[in-house]
Scaffold this active site. Sequence first.
Site, PDB file in Angstrom:
ATOM      1  CG  ASP A  35      -1.814   1.168   1.330  1.00 40.66           C
ATOM      2  OD1 ASP A  35      -2.976   1.019   0.943  1.00 40.66           O
ATOM      3  OD2 ASP A  35      -1.371   2.260   1.767  1.00 40.66           O
ATOM      4  CE1 TYR A  91       0.757   7.861   2.557  1.00 39.82           C
ATOM      5  CE2 TYR A  91       1.315   5.619   1.930  1.00 39.82           C
ATOM      6  CZ  TYR A  91       0.474   6.502   2.560  1.00 39.82           C
ATOM      7  OH  TYR A  91      -0.632   6.025   3.192  1.00 39.82           O
ATOM      8  CG  HIS A  98      -4.657   9.819   0.657  1.00 39.09           C
ATOM      9  ND1 HIS A  98      -3.325   9.712   0.336  1.00 39.09           N
ATOM     10  CD2 HIS A  98      -4.759   9.406   1.933  1.00 39.09           C
ATOM     11  CE1 HIS A  98      -2.660   9.245   1.387  1.00 39.09           C
ATOM     12  NE2 HIS A  98      -3.516   9.058   2.364  1.00 39.09           N
TER      13      HIS A  98
END
Length: 284
Positions: free
Chosen positions: A48, A53, A111
Site C-alpha cells: 500500500d 508518500y 485519499h
Amino acid sequence: MEKLSSTRTLANGVKMPCIGYGTWQTPSGDVACDSVKAAIELGYRHVDTASIYENEESVGEGIRLSGVRRDEIFLTTKQWTNVRGYEPTIAAAERSLKALGTDYLDLYLIHWPAVAKGTPDWEAINAETWRGFEKLYRDGKVRAIGVSNFLVEQLESLKRNSDVAPMVDQIEFHPGYVQKETVDYCQANGLQVEAWSPLGCGRVLSDALVTEIGAAHGKSAAHVCVRYAMQHGVVPLPKSVHRDRIASNAQVFDFALTDAEMASLDSMPVTGYSGYHPADAPAG
Ligand code: A2P
C-alpha cells in the site's frame, strides 16, 4: 489455516490479501525499495502506497527487485487532495502508474474526501472525482476502486451520486481508535475496511492492556493489534522499515484473541489516535 497470502473478496470479486504492507512515512530511495523487497520476500503479497508518500518509484522498484510476478502482488495507491474532478483524476492515475512502473493498479483510492467544512460543493466535487475513478475502473486501469478516510456522511453522498459503489474504505483503525460507526456502515454495505496505522503509528505498542493480552499468548503488542483488525474483518496495513519487524508483524496466524480480550480492547479509551480527522481533511 490462514496465512499471509490468504485473501478477502471485494464486492466485485477481486481478491485482496488479508494483511498489507504499509509504506506511509517510508522515505523514498533505498529504504522504501529495500523494505518493500524484504516484505515480499517475507511473504507479503499486498503493498500500500500513495502519491503523497512520494515513494511510488521506490515501491515499484522494490516490487520488481523482489522477483515476484506483478500479478501476484496486490498494489494500492491513492490520489492526493490537490487532485479533484474527472480529467485531473485520470491524469493523476497515469502519473502514479508511471511512477510505480506498472500498467494497472489493483486498487486506487481517493485519499481524503472533500468535506463540508471549507468546501461547500463537496458533494459535487467527490462525485466528479469518482466519475474519473469509474472511468479508470471500466477501462481496466484499476481492478478495484475505493476511498480512504470517508465517514458515513461522505459514503452516503457518494452512493447517491455514483454508478459503481466503492469497494474499500481505508481508515485509521487500531485498539484505542476504532471508528465503529464507519466500520459498521461499511460492513453492512459491502465495503472492505482497511486499517491504516493498525499499530496506532507505533503508539499503541506500549499500552499496558495490549501488552498484557499479548503476553498471555506469548505474543507482542504488535501481534495483538494486527489480530485485532483481522478479527474485526478489517485488513491491516502495518508499516515498518525493519526486516525483523516486517517479518514479526505477520506472525499472527498461530493464535486468536478471545471474545473477552476483543471486548476489552474494544472498550479501551482513545489511545494512539493520529489527530487526523476527515472533517479537518486537507483541502488540497
Ligand atoms: P519502524 O518503521 O521504524 O519499524 P503503523 O503501522 O500503525 O503506522 O505503525 C508504524 C510505526 O510502528 C512505525 O514507527 C514503525 O517503526 C513502528 N513499528 C512497526 N512494527 C513494529 C514492531 N513490531 N515493534 C515496534 N515498532 C514497530
